[in-house]
Motif scaffolding. Structure first.
Motif, PDB file in Angstrom:
ATOM      1  N   LEU A  11       0.830  -1.209   0.000  1.00  0.00           N
ATOM      2  CA  LEU A  11       0.000   0.000   0.000  1.00  0.00           C
ATOM      3  C   LEU A  11       0.862   1.257   0.000  1.00  0.00           C
ATOM      4  CD1 LEU A  11      -2.965   0.980   0.122  1.00  0.00           C
ATOM      5  CD2 LEU A  11      -2.616   1.276   2.585  1.00  0.00           C
ATOM      6  N   ILE A  12       1.851   1.298   0.873  1.00  0.00           N
ATOM      7  CA  ILE A  12       2.696   2.482   0.971  1.00  0.00           C
ATOM      8  C   ILE A  12       3.642   2.567  -0.222  1.00  0.00           C
ATOM      9  CG2 ILE A  12       4.515   3.554   2.378  1.00  0.00           C
ATOM     10  CD1 ILE A  12       2.986   2.324   4.832  1.00  0.00           C
ATOM     11  N   GLY A  13       4.108   1.420  -0.700  1.00  0.00           N
ATOM     12  CA  GLY A  13       4.965   1.424  -1.887  1.00  0.00           C
ATOM     13  C   GLY A  13       4.263   1.980  -3.102  1.00  0.00           C
ATOM     14  N   SER A  14       2.971   1.703  -3.228  1.00  0.00           N
ATOM     15  CA  SER A  14       2.193   2.254  -4.331  1.00  0.00           C
ATOM     16  C   SER A  14       2.156   3.774  -4.268  1.00  0.00           C
ATOM     17  CB  SER A  14       0.772   1.678  -4.275  1.00  0.00           C
ATOM     18  OG  SER A  14      -0.052   2.262  -5.256  1.00  0.00           O
ATOM     19  N   ALA A  15       1.891   4.328  -3.082  1.00  0.00           N
ATOM     20  CA  ALA A  15       1.848   5.781  -2.922  1.00  0.00           C
ATOM     21  C   ALA A  15       3.223   6.410  -3.105  1.00  0.00           C
ATOM     22  CB  ALA A  15       1.284   6.136  -1.544  1.00  0.00           C
ATOM     23  N   VAL A  16       4.267   5.734  -2.637  1.00  0.00           N
ATOM     24  CA  VAL A  16       5.631   6.222  -2.832  1.00  0.00           C
ATOM     25  C   VAL A  16       5.949   6.330  -4.316  1.00  0.00           C
ATOM     26  CG1 VAL A  16       8.064   5.569  -2.628  1.00  0.00           C
ATOM     27  CG2 VAL A  16       6.600   5.513  -0.614  1.00  0.00           C
ATOM     28  N   GLY A  17       5.637   5.277  -5.075  1.00  0.00           N
ATOM     29  CA  GLY A  17       5.899   5.317  -6.508  1.00  0.00           C
ATOM     30  C   GLY A  17       5.160   6.452  -7.191  1.00  0.00           C
ATOM     31  N   PRO A 230       1.361  -1.857 -21.381  1.00  0.00           N
ATOM     32  CA  PRO A 230       2.754  -1.569 -21.025  1.00  0.00           C
ATOM     33  C   PRO A 230       2.935  -1.146 -19.576  1.00  0.00           C
ATOM     34  CG  PRO A 230       1.875   0.169 -22.416  1.00  0.00           C
ATOM     35  CD  PRO A 230       0.855  -0.931 -22.419  1.00  0.00           C
ATOM     36  N   THR A 231       1.874  -0.635 -18.934  1.00  0.00           N
ATOM     37  CA  THR A 231       2.014  -0.268 -17.521  1.00  0.00           C
ATOM     38  C   THR A 231       2.285  -1.499 -16.673  1.00  0.00           C
ATOM     39  OG1 THR A 231       0.589   1.675 -17.740  1.00  0.00           O
ATOM     40  CG2 THR A 231       0.846   0.750 -15.540  1.00  0.00           C
ATOM     41  N   LEU A 232       1.452  -2.509 -16.804  1.00  0.00           N
ATOM     42  CA  LEU A 232       1.676  -3.729 -16.029  1.00  0.00           C
ATOM     43  C   LEU A 232       2.910  -4.470 -16.527  1.00  0.00           C
ATOM     44  CD1 LEU A 232       0.834  -5.621 -13.815  1.00  0.00           C
ATOM     45  CD2 LEU A 232      -0.768  -6.723 -15.394  1.00  0.00           C
ATOM     46  N   GLY A 233       3.099  -4.506 -17.844  1.00  0.00           N
ATOM     47  CA  GLY A 233       4.283  -5.181 -18.376  1.00  0.00           C
ATOM     48  C   GLY A 233       5.571  -4.560 -17.867  1.00  0.00           C
ATOM     49  N   SER A 234       5.616  -3.232 -17.788  1.00  0.00           N
ATOM     50  CA  SER A 234       6.818  -2.540 -17.313  1.00  0.00           C
ATOM     51  C   SER A 234       7.051  -2.798 -15.829  1.00  0.00           C
ATOM     52  CB  SER A 234       6.698  -1.039 -17.571  1.00  0.00           C
ATOM     53  OG  SER A 234       6.653  -0.767 -18.960  1.00  0.00           O
ATOM     54  N   ALA A 235       5.958  -2.869 -15.065  1.00  0.00           N
ATOM     55  CA  ALA A 235       6.101  -3.152 -13.630  1.00  0.00           C
ATOM     56  C   ALA A 235       6.697  -4.533 -13.403  1.00  0.00           C
ATOM     57  CB  ALA A 235       4.747  -3.020 -12.944  1.00  0.00           C
ATOM     58  N   VAL A 252      11.647   2.101 -13.688  1.00  0.00           N
ATOM     59  CA  VAL A 252      10.409   2.466 -14.391  1.00  0.00           C
ATOM     60  C   VAL A 252      10.261   3.980 -14.542  1.00  0.00           C
ATOM     61  CG1 VAL A 252       9.145   0.372 -13.838  1.00  0.00           C
ATOM     62  CG2 VAL A 252       9.036   2.303 -12.258  1.00  0.00           C
ATOM     63  N   ILE A 253      10.745   4.759 -13.590  1.00  0.00           N
ATOM     64  CA  ILE A 253      10.639   6.210 -13.757  1.00  0.00           C
ATOM     65  C   ILE A 253      11.538   6.667 -14.897  1.00  0.00           C
ATOM     66  CG2 ILE A 253      10.958   8.456 -12.641  1.00  0.00           C
ATOM     67  CD1 ILE A 253      10.227   7.118  -9.993  1.00  0.00           C
ATOM     68  N   ASP A 254      12.651   5.994 -15.071  1.00  0.00           N
ATOM     69  CA  ASP A 254      13.546   6.327 -16.179  1.00  0.00           C
ATOM     70  C   ASP A 254      12.956   5.983 -17.550  1.00  0.00           C
ATOM     71  OD1 ASP A 254      15.714   7.743 -15.321  1.00  0.00           O
ATOM     72  OD2 ASP A 254      16.964   6.001 -14.901  1.00  0.00           O
ATOM     73  N   LEU A 255      11.840   5.263 -17.582  1.00  0.00           N
ATOM     74  CA  LEU A 255      11.185   4.992 -18.864  1.00  0.00           C
ATOM     75  C   LEU A 255      10.516   6.230 -19.424  1.00  0.00           C
ATOM     76  CD1 LEU A 255       9.496   1.541 -18.102  1.00  0.00           C
ATOM     77  CD2 LEU A 255      11.550   1.946 -19.465  1.00  0.00           C
ATOM     78  N   GLY A 256      10.239   7.221 -18.568  1.00  0.00           N
ATOM     79  CA  GLY A 256       9.539   8.416 -19.020  1.00  0.00           C
ATOM     80  C   GLY A 256       8.071   8.147 -19.256  1.00  0.00           C
ATOM     81  N   GLY A 257       7.383   9.120 -19.841  1.00  0.00           N
ATOM     82  CA  GLY A 257       5.965   8.957 -20.117  1.00  0.00           C
ATOM     83  C   GLY A 257       5.118   9.103 -18.867  1.00  0.00           C
ATOM     84  N   ASP A 258       4.222   8.139 -18.655  1.00  0.00           N
ATOM     85  CA  ASP A 258       3.271   8.205 -17.538  1.00  0.00           C
ATOM     86  C   ASP A 258       3.936   7.691 -16.262  1.00  0.00           C
ATOM     87  OD1 ASP A 258       0.946   8.701 -16.201  1.00  0.00           O
ATOM     88  OD2 ASP A 258      -0.206   7.090 -17.130  1.00  0.00           O
ATOM     89  N   ALA A 263       5.089   3.941 -11.955  1.00  0.00           N
ATOM     90  CA  ALA A 263       5.795   3.786 -10.685  1.00  0.00           C
ATOM     91  C   ALA A 263       4.846   3.395  -9.565  1.00  0.00           C
ATOM     92  CB  ALA A 263       6.523   5.080 -10.335  1.00  0.00           C
ATOM     93  N   CYS A 264       3.614   3.856  -9.622  1.00  0.00           N
ATOM     94  CA  CYS A 264       2.610   3.494  -8.628  1.00  0.00           C
ATOM     95  C   CYS A 264       2.349   1.990  -8.649  1.00  0.00           C
ATOM     96  CB  CYS A 264       1.327   4.277  -8.901  1.00  0.00           C
ATOM     97  SG  CYS A 264      -0.071   3.894  -7.829  1.00  0.00           S
ATOM     98  N   VAL A 265       2.142   1.447  -9.841  1.00  0.00           N
ATOM     99  CA  VAL A 265       1.880   0.017  -9.978  1.00  0.00           C
ATOM    100  C   VAL A 265       3.117  -0.792  -9.597  1.00  0.00           C
ATOM    101  CG1 VAL A 265       1.271  -1.803 -11.631  1.00  0.00           C
ATOM    102  CG2 VAL A 265       0.112   0.421 -11.729  1.00  0.00           C
ATOM    103  N   THR A 266       4.273  -0.344 -10.044  1.00  0.00           N
ATOM    104  CA  THR A 266       5.521  -1.026  -9.697  1.00  0.00           C
ATOM    105  C   THR A 266       5.764  -0.972  -8.201  1.00  0.00           C
ATOM    106  OG1 THR A 266       6.450  -0.398 -11.843  1.00  0.00           O
ATOM    107  CG2 THR A 266       8.000  -1.105 -10.144  1.00  0.00           C
ATOM    108  N   GLY A 267       5.476   0.177  -7.593  1.00  0.00           N
ATOM    109  CA  GLY A 267       5.692   0.329  -6.158  1.00  0.00           C
ATOM    110  C   GLY A 267       4.881  -0.646  -5.336  1.00  0.00           C
ATOM    111  N   ALA A 268       3.660  -0.934  -5.779  1.00  0.00           N
ATOM    112  CA  ALA A 268       2.839  -1.908  -5.063  1.00  0.00           C
ATOM    113  C   ALA A 268       3.473  -3.292  -5.093  1.00  0.00           C
ATOM    114  CB  ALA A 268       1.440  -1.941  -5.662  1.00  0.00           C
TER     115      ALA A 268
END
Length: 461
Positions: A11-17, A230-235, A252-258, A263-268
């Motif tokens: 939960l917190i990792g999602s918000a951090v991302g 690509p959001t889930l695939g990148s995570a 994932v942040i270095d991928l740019g774009g959204d 990062a939110c999905v990856t953080g979770a």
């Protein structure tokens, strides 16, 4: 690792991302690493704020705002009430949040009933496979995780369909739910994908299998990363190619774009893998935000409480620490001081405070780091937390700040960190460091055998 550590991490990792990626949204690839080629642990960190919408450092965006609305509905209604969730989303949208997806805005502003608005939007020929339903699903994945694979995947589809009529988005949310369910139990993400794919609708299974495969890379995407695939695939790609939460988020942040949503999905996912102790405290400590249309400000303790409630502890209450002895801060090493909870709370505001216990809220110091360390033997990664704390202390000292370390009583956790600091900075043995701290801080506590073992291991490292 205790399950609750993983739940809080998700939960917190999602918000951090979300907050970490927000300033880099819609920018080119590589901007994060160009600005922060190495970890920024001093007074100024990678939680830099800014971006096109002028976010504050550590402020979360619509991704987390919608997740919190979903979470509160699940807790208050004791399960999924689609009409209630949609009403909360609509109230939020009517309050004109600074960031809201075009598709989400159109559906919530359509004046159509909650159970048909998204479907009508999709039937009208609008593109509806964005990542806006995926970004908010972490609370529901936690809530339904104990119900098993089929139940959690079905819930994901129903929640996605509130705003995203394209079934492809719902199938992505379903896979995400199952992967997070398995990670919360200590399992493997790729194995979870393999088990989830047979339950994906046949017309969407092939594409999701391709995007979630271990061989897939972000450069293989056929859509921008504002789309669900690509959001889930990148995570998942970031999870495979990293060993830590920090490494996954940087990728994932270095991928740019959204960047905030990816990062939110990856953080979770990365937070569920590492647990809360694996998320850098310089990032978690500054998390905050508000949900337009609703009262209250959210901070780290609120998210910890919400994580417990989502995981079945319905009666969990906000923590109000009892009064400590109010020990006057004392300098134990050059520039490094010790205190207990109330001594730290009332200390000079120019201290950079490192809190090793629950505090019930921030103190008001310009710099306060909140570490996750429990004074028993349930800490899954004492070494990880210790390295994180000591590295931040060193950076804060390099910035010219006096560092004040405390836990509730100023005894056991405080003593562990002070002794490790002396071992690192002065080359002392564990015994020598213990004697030095005891001479300058008579409140040192040595009852925690797991801390003694961690200190001995720290010395060997």
């Amino acid at each position: 690792m205790d399950r609750q550590h993983r739940v809080a991490g998700a939960l917190i990792g999602s918000a951090v991302g979300d907050a970490l990626g927000a300033p880099f949204e819609f920018g080119p690839d590589g901007r994060f690493s160009a600005r922060f080629p190495s970890p920024a642990r001093g007074v100024a960190t990678e939680m830099c704020g800014g971006g096109t919408l002028g976010w504050e450092p550590g402020e979360f965006t619509d991704d987390t705002q919608m997740a919190l609305l979903l979470a509160e509905s699940l807790v208050e209604r004791n399960g999924l009430d689609g009409a209630d969730v949609f009403d909360r989303f609509r109230r939020w949208a009517e309050a004109d949040p600074p960031d809201i997806g075009l598709q989400t805005r159109a559906v919530l502003g359509s004046c159509l009933p909650w159970d048909t608005a998204a479907a009508e939007h999709f039937r009208a020929g609008n593109r509806s496979a964005g990542n806006g339903s995926l970004m908010r699903n972490t609370p529901a994945a936690i809530w339904f995780a104990r119900a098993g694979r089929e139940a959690t995947m079905d819930a994901a589809r129903r929640i996605s369909a509130l705003t995203h009529g394209d079934p492809a988005a719902g199938e992505g949310c379903a896979i995400f739910h199952e992967v997070l369910r398995v990670l919360l139990a200590g399992g493997d993400a790729d194995a979870a994908v393999v088990d989830a794919l047979p339950l994906v609708a046949a017309e969407h299974r092939e594409k999701w299998a391709r995007v979630c495969a271990p061989s897939w890379r972000p450069q293989d995407a056929t859509e921008g990363n504002g789309a669900v695939w690509p959001t889930l695939g990148s995570a998942l790609w970031a999870l495979r190619n990293s060993a830590t939460f920090e490494e996954a988020l940087r990728l994932v942040i270095d991928l740019g774009g959204d960047t905030d949503t990816v990062a939110c999905v990856t953080g979770a996912l990365a937070g569920a893998r590492s647990g809360i102790a694996g998320i850098p405290m310089r990032w978690t400590s500054v998390l905050h935000g508000r949900v337009p249309g609703f009262e209250g400000r959210w901070e780290l303790p609120d998210l910890h409480l919400l994580a417990r409630r989502l995981d079945g502890h319905r009666s969990a209450q906000p923590y109000a620490p009892p009064t400590s002895h109010d020990l006057e801060p004392a300098e134990v090493a050059p520039g490094v001081w010790a205190a207990d909870l109330d001594g730290a709370r009332r200390s000079d505001r120019d201290f950079a405070v490192v809190s090793l216990c629950r505090t019930g809220g921030r103190f008001g110091h310009d710099v306060q780091r909140l570490a996750y360390l429990v004074d028993d033997d349930t800490n899954p990664e004492v070494a990880t937390v210790l390295d994180d704390v000591l590295d931040d202390m060193a950076a804060l000292r390099a910035d010219g700040r006096r560092v004040l370390v405390h836990c509730f009583g100023g005894a056991s956790r405080t003593g562990l960190v002070l002794r490790a600091w002396l071992m690192r900075t002065e080359g002392l043995s564990a015994q020598e460091a213990t004697e030095r701290v005891a001479a300058r801080w008579p409140h040192l506590g040595l009852w925690n055998d797991s801390f003694t073992a961690a200190l001995e291991e720290f010395g060997r490292r």
